[in-house]
Design a protein around this motif. Structure first.
Motif, mmCIF file in Angstrom:
data_model
loop_
_atom_site.group_PDB
_atom_site.id
_atom_site.type_symbol
_atom_site.label_atom_id
_atom_site.label_comp_id
_atom_site.label_asym_id
_atom_site.label_seq_id
_atom_site.Cartn_x
_atom_site.Cartn_y
_atom_site.Cartn_z
ATOM 1 N N ARG A 3 -53.211 6.360 -11.637
ATOM 2 C CA ARG A 3 -53.205 5.787 -10.287
ATOM 3 C C ARG A 3 -52.772 6.825 -9.259
ATOM 4 N NH1 ARG A 3 -50.319 1.725 -11.402
ATOM 5 N NH2 ARG A 3 -48.316 2.442 -10.574
ATOM 6 N N THR A 4 -51.807 7.676 -9.652
ATOM 7 C CA THR A 4 -51.375 8.737 -8.742
ATOM 8 C C THR A 4 -52.505 9.711 -8.476
ATOM 9 O OG1 THR A 4 -49.098 8.523 -9.529
ATOM 10 C CG2 THR A 4 -49.691 10.564 -8.383
ATOM 11 N N ARG A 5 -53.228 10.072 -9.542
ATOM 12 C CA ARG A 5 -54.363 10.991 -9.359
ATOM 13 C C ARG A 5 -55.413 10.385 -8.449
ATOM 14 N NH1 ARG A 5 -53.254 12.223 -14.944
ATOM 15 N NH2 ARG A 5 -54.726 10.614 -15.614
ATOM 16 N N LEU A 6 -55.698 9.107 -8.643
ATOM 17 C CA LEU A 6 -56.669 8.447 -7.766
ATOM 18 C C LEU A 6 -56.175 8.409 -6.330
ATOM 19 C CD1 LEU A 6 -57.871 5.460 -9.999
ATOM 20 C CD2 LEU A 6 -59.136 7.535 -9.403
ATOM 21 N N VAL A 61 -49.377 19.274 -2.085
ATOM 22 C CA VAL A 61 -47.921 19.437 -2.081
ATOM 23 C C VAL A 61 -47.315 18.236 -1.374
ATOM 24 C CG1 VAL A 61 -45.995 20.840 -1.245
ATOM 25 C CG2 VAL A 61 -48.060 21.951 -2.094
ATOM 26 N N PRO A 62 -46.393 17.492 -2.013
ATOM 27 C CA PRO A 62 -45.817 17.715 -3.348
ATOM 28 C C PRO A 62 -46.463 16.870 -4.444
ATOM 29 C CG PRO A 62 -44.523 16.114 -2.179
ATOM 30 C CD PRO A 62 -45.676 16.454 -1.264
ATOM 31 N N ALA A 63 -47.606 16.259 -4.162
ATOM 32 C CA ALA A 63 -48.202 15.338 -5.125
ATOM 33 C C ALA A 63 -48.521 16.001 -6.452
ATOM 34 C CB ALA A 63 -49.473 14.729 -4.526
ATOM 35 N N LEU A 64 -48.949 17.268 -6.425
ATOM 36 C CA LEU A 64 -49.350 17.958 -7.647
ATOM 37 C C LEU A 64 -48.542 19.219 -7.899
ATOM 38 C CD1 LEU A 64 -51.298 18.197 -10.026
ATOM 39 C CD2 LEU A 64 -52.895 19.396 -8.514
ATOM 40 N N LEU A 69 -57.347 17.552 -12.337
ATOM 41 C CA LEU A 69 -57.177 17.037 -10.976
ATOM 42 C C LEU A 69 -57.285 18.157 -9.958
ATOM 43 C CD1 LEU A 69 -56.458 14.810 -8.964
ATOM 44 C CD2 LEU A 69 -54.041 15.226 -9.488
ATOM 45 N N ALA A 70 -56.661 19.305 -10.249
ATOM 46 C CA ALA A 70 -56.728 20.441 -9.323
ATOM 47 C C ALA A 70 -58.164 20.899 -9.134
ATOM 48 C CB ALA A 70 -55.866 21.586 -9.829
ATOM 49 N N GLU A 71 -58.933 20.944 -10.211
ATOM 50 C CA GLU A 71 -60.332 21.357 -10.098
ATOM 51 C C GLU A 71 -61.130 20.369 -9.259
ATOM 52 O OE1 GLU A 71 -60.982 23.844 -14.257
ATOM 53 O OE2 GLU A 71 -61.313 21.668 -14.224
ATOM 54 N N GLU A 72 -60.830 19.083 -9.400
ATOM 55 C CA GLU A 72 -61.527 18.082 -8.595
ATOM 56 C C GLU A 72 -61.179 18.236 -7.114
ATOM 57 O OE1 GLU A 72 -63.865 14.717 -7.654
ATOM 58 O OE2 GLU A 72 -63.740 15.897 -9.496
ATOM 59 N N LEU A 73 -59.900 18.450 -6.817
ATOM 60 C CA LEU A 73 -59.483 18.601 -5.424
ATOM 61 C C LEU A 73 -60.075 19.864 -4.809
ATOM 62 C CD1 LEU A 73 -55.725 17.601 -5.790
ATOM 63 C CD2 LEU A 73 -57.518 16.264 -4.676
ATOM 64 N N VAL A 74 -59.980 20.968 -5.547
ATOM 65 C CA VAL A 74 -60.495 22.230 -5.018
ATOM 66 C C VAL A 74 -62.009 22.171 -4.887
ATOM 67 C CG1 VAL A 74 -60.695 24.700 -5.449
ATOM 68 C CG2 VAL A 74 -58.545 23.535 -5.910
ATOM 69 N N GLY A 75 -62.676 21.491 -5.827
ATOM 70 C CA GLY A 75 -64.123 21.355 -5.724
ATOM 71 C C GLY A 75 -64.544 20.621 -4.469
ATOM 72 N N VAL A 120 -54.193 10.595 -4.925
ATOM 73 C CA VAL A 120 -54.339 11.943 -4.381
ATOM 74 C C VAL A 120 -55.794 12.223 -4.018
ATOM 75 C CG1 VAL A 120 -54.102 14.405 -4.903
ATOM 76 C CG2 VAL A 120 -52.325 12.805 -5.607
ATOM 77 N N LEU A 121 -56.718 11.779 -4.879
ATOM 78 C CA LEU A 121 -58.140 11.972 -4.582
ATOM 79 C C LEU A 121 -58.555 11.189 -3.339
ATOM 80 C CD1 LEU A 121 -59.642 11.857 -8.188
ATOM 81 C CD2 LEU A 121 -59.430 13.852 -6.702
ATOM 82 N N ASP A 122 -58.032 9.969 -3.212
ATOM 83 C CA ASP A 122 -58.344 9.190 -2.006
ATOM 84 C C ASP A 122 -57.800 9.885 -0.764
ATOM 85 O OD1 ASP A 122 -59.638 7.285 -3.479
ATOM 86 O OD2 ASP A 122 -57.933 5.916 -3.581
ATOM 87 N N ARG A 123 -56.572 10.374 -0.874
ATOM 88 C CA ARG A 123 -55.983 11.077 0.263
ATOM 89 C C ARG A 123 -56.778 12.333 0.591
ATOM 90 N NH1 ARG A 123 -50.175 14.122 0.301
ATOM 91 N NH2 ARG A 123 -50.149 14.719 2.489
ATOM 92 N N ALA A 124 -57.252 13.025 -0.455
ATOM 93 C CA ALA A 124 -58.070 14.219 -0.227
ATOM 94 C C ALA A 124 -59.364 13.854 0.486
ATOM 95 C CB ALA A 124 -58.366 14.903 -1.560
#
Length: 829
Positions: A258-261, A289-292, A435-441, A263-267
């Protein structure tokens, strides 16, 4: 002692089942009866004591009990569901557990401790409780083997019971918890929040379900875990609270997902809100920062920041890859972990982790950095700068775990993003890397879009600057200020234009126009018309003739290009243009319009008027003639020319108020008018041109009437020389006498009517000769054997420029000479 006794009594209440106890001797005779048994079966003690227990059971189950007694099976204990008979004759289902005992104190009929075994039967109503069909032993096994932790606390929130599953969360075995509070079992856990939920349940009786708590427990001290807890109040027969029953379930994976989702929503909401490369990179850093991570940097190729295509990687002379720090963020103020200042150049050496990531395009993760401290000290240029000195290992800052993810989009590497952990003790794992790869992508696509936009916008701005005047020409006819605000905010391109064109005789042409459409197509169409207007203006044509030629050009272009016109041709048809010419010598002003325009005139006293300008047809529409409005303007009159976008959301009255308000400078005035009438993001392009008229002083203009007599040419030269002497321009006497001689001689020989000679001292020295002839002279290149035809050729060689201007009563041949700096200073002093 009293407190311990009370606690023991309380725990004892939890240990006793909700059942009616019976005492049965070896012959199956009921020897003890309680009020709970009387409520369950309806028999008073006097009617049942001394009778067989079969009296209480249905015939089939009475025989069953008899067989059990004969086989002595109850000696090992027995439990099950039996059918009983109530005193009123109805059948009831009861759960029975039989326990053998030899204690003489339990019976009054058999005081001898060596008497045959007696049995204690615990009987409870199971009519409306089908879940109790199983034995208590089975239920105890179920709680012991349950995958969730179960516990009971008393009203003081001290443990009185817990199952084995709760031991997985740390805090010791079940018997070690008894009598302790949660904070004593799990030190470091935020026990106050959990106990607050327990107290709430004790006070209100309302259960709390799926309360989620995130923290560190003894079983996983280096990693945050999440637990879902449910609390229910336990009550006695009178409804008084006796404690809280609660369950605990590990939902860490669900919490992390849920946290990852989140963060993705926030991104998705925060990354890519602008088309700025640096801003997009910083948005990525702010999201993670600071989520991940505790510290993150984003380093991009310098070519990406400039909007260019990234070149080959590692092609430097030393095999390095130059990167520019574009963004960074930390959980600590001031970003103490920063290795390079924002905007500085980082050149990562070949072989270090960043370059491997850049070249391969694959992420790199190292949960523990200590073994790589030396390698990272080399990878970072100059070590760690700032207060930490040079060549300081990253581990010295407490950065213990790292991930490096390439910033790649559409198969192109744009840079790298580096994630560090410092305060959190748990290292990065595979889920964090994913998760980092998804955010950076996601951010990489936005960065690439911003890069492409930067490149296209720079190209568009170059186009726009080439189509609109980069700076206004110097001239003395009017003080001019312009403002331009396109509707297409992204490209900065629009279809409106303005222009200031110096004309012969110290005059100036003021132009505004607009075409349909915005962006590249509108700008291209605007550029075609603006170029045509400037070309026609060089012919010194009156405003109506300029528009007539422009109209013919647009109509012809539309006919030649057919039903599928090229770029810009659709926008030129129906375009509008306002052309104004101001003469600073006479104060005359002539204007003509193609389409509807409403220029405003602001008198020196602040009065605003709108001249009745005849409305001409739009360009390329019907070919009707254009009309000219002639005015004579006092010096200091402000002419306000604008396109429709200025009044798209405002009224002419608002324009009057804005123009009438005095301002210290014309530039400031133009900006305030634009800001007060046009929104920051207009729906239509806006072009505004303000011109405050000037008059040349009378002593800077000299004019003479000349008769058509060749003998007066010499007199004209002498008169010219005397005037130049008055202006302090003796250096130009020879050239000017030559120009006057040639122009006056040509007028006497080839023209009719009066001849007029005029000298104008502006930024150049202007010599004009007027005659009534309708034909213009032509420049020839005479042969060496020709005796004549060299007049205009000589003029073209000795002057800056020359030309012919036609008037209704004749024509004017003019020539301009450049003035040296010292002559200008003398003339202006």
């Amino acid at each position: 002692m009293g407190t311990n006794r009370d606690m023991a009594v309380t725990r004892q209440r939890f240990d006793v089942a909700d059942a009616a106890p019976l005492l049965i001797d070896a012959d199956g005779i009921v020897t003890s009866w309680t009020r709970d048994a009387e409520r369950l079966f309806g028999y008073p003690a006097a009617e049942i004591l001394g009778r067989s227990v079969r009296t209480l059971l249905a015939p089939e189950d009475g025989d069953r009990i008899g067989r059990l007694a004969e086989s002595h099976r109850p000696l090992g204990g027995w439990s099950g569901i039996l059918a009983a008979r109530h005193r009123d004759g109805r059948r009831i289902r009861v759960m029975v557990r039989v326990v053998p005992t030899r204690e003489a104190t339990l019976t009054t009929h058999t005081p001898d401790p060596l008497s045959p075994a007696h049995w204690v039967a615990l009987v409870s109503d199971a009519t409306e409780a089908p879940g109790w069909d199983m034995s208590r032993t089975v239920l105890e096994r179920m709680t012991a083997r349950a995958p969730i932790g179960i516990a009971i606390v008393d009203t003081d929130l001290r443990f009185v019971w817990s199952n084995a599953a709760l031991e997985r969360f740390g805090g010791g075995r079940a018997h070690e918890r008894v009598g302790l509070r949660l904070a004593e079992v799990q030190p470091g856990l935020d026990a106050e929040r959990i106990e607050a939920q327990m107290r709430k349940v004790l006070e209100t009786g309302e259960p709390v379900l799926d309360y989620e708590h995130v923290g560190r427990v003894r079983s996983a001290p280096h990693r945050e875990t999440a637990h879902a807890m449910s609390f229910t109040r336990l009550e006695d027969d009178q409804g008084r609270p006796i404690g809280v029953y609660y369950t605990v379930m590990d939902v860490s994976e669900r919490h992390r997902a849920r946290t990852r989702l989140a963060v993705l929503d926030r991104a998705g909401e925060q990354i890519g809100r602008t088309l700025d490369v640096r801003r997009t990179a910083q948005e990525l850093a702010d999201v993670v920062v600071p989520a991940l991570a505790d510290f993150v940097t984003v380093d991009l190729l310098d070519s990406v920041l400039r909007g260019a295509e990234p070149g080959p990687l590692g092609d430097g002379s030393d095999g390095s890859v130059p990167l520019r720090r574009s963004a960074q963020q930390s959980v600590h103020d001031g970003v103490p972990e920063a290795v390079v200042e924002i905007g500085g150049i980082a050149s990562y050496a070949t072989g270090s982790p960043p370059v491997r990531v850049l070249v391969s395009g694959r992420s790199w993760c190292e949960p523990r950095l200590d073994p790589l401290s030396a390698e990272w000290a080399k990878a970072i240029p100059g070590g760690l700068g700032g207060p930490y000195g040079r060549d300081v290992p990253i581990a010295a800052l407490g950065l213990h775990s790292v991930m490096i993810v390439p910033v790649r989009a559409r198969g192109i590497t744009l840079g790298i993003s580096t994630f560090f952990r410092r305060d959190r003790e748990d290292p990065f794992d595979a889920d964090d890397l994913s998760l980092a790869e998804e955010l950076v992508g996601r951010a990489a696509v936005c960065v690439d879009n911003a890069r492409r936009y930067t490149r296209e916008r720079d190209a568009a701005l170059v186009l726009q600057r080439s189509l609109l005047p980069r700076r206004l020409p110097e001239q003395d006819a009017a003080e001019v200020a312009v403002r331009y605000r396109p509707a297409d905010e992204l490209t900065g391109l629009g279809g409106d234009w303005y222009d200031v064109i110096p004309l012969s005789g110290a005059r100036v042409a003021l132009v505004v126009g607009e075409v349909a459409g915005h962006g590249i197509d509108g700008a291209a169409a605007m550029g075609r018309l603006r170029t045509a207007v400037r070309t026609l203006a060089d012919l010194d044509l009156p405003p109506d003739e300029v528009l007539a030629h422009l109209d013919d050009m647009v109509a012809k272009s539309a006919r030649q290009e057919g039903p599928e016109p090229g770029a810009g041709s659709v926008q030129t048809v129906g375009a509008r243009c306002l052309y104004v010419v101001h003469d600073p010598v006479s104060g005359a002003c002539a204007m003509a319009a193609a389409g509807r325009f409403a220029p405003a005139l602001v008198a020196p006293d602040g009065t605003v008027t709108f001249p009745e300008l005849p409305e001409g047809p739009a360009l390329g529409v019907d070919g009707h003639p254009f009309e000219v409005l002639h005015l004579e303007l006092p010096e200091g009159t402000m002419i306000a020319l604008h396109t429709d976008g200025l009044l798209a959301e405002a009224s002419p009255d608002a324009l009057c108020r804005a123009l009438a308000r005095p301002e210290p400078s014309l530039e400031y005035h133009a900006q305030r008018v634009l800001d007060s009438l046009a929104p920051a993001r207009p729906t239509d392009d806006v072009a505004l041109l303000l011109a405050r008229t000037r008059r040349l002083p009378a002593h800077r203009v000299a004019c003479w009437e000349l008769p058509a007599d060749p003998a007066r040419v010499a007199e004209a030269r002498k008169t010219t020389a005397r005037q130049l002497g008055l202006w302090g321009l003796d250096e130009l006497a020879f050239t000017t006498e030559l120009v006057v001689s040639e122009l006056v001689t040509n007028a006497i020989r080839h023209a009719t009517g009066p001849i007029r000679l005029r000298l104008i001292l502006e930024r150049t020295l202007i010599c004009e000769v007027f005659d009534g002839g309708p034909t213009a002279p032509h420049l020839r290149h005479p042969r060496t054997t020709d005796e004549g035809g060299r007049g205009l050729f000589l003029i073209s060689q000795f002057t800056q420029r020359w030309g012919t201007r036609f008037l209704p009563e004749g024509k004017v041949i003019w020539a301009e000479q450049s003035l040296a700096d010292q002559v200008v200073q003398l003339r202006l002093s």
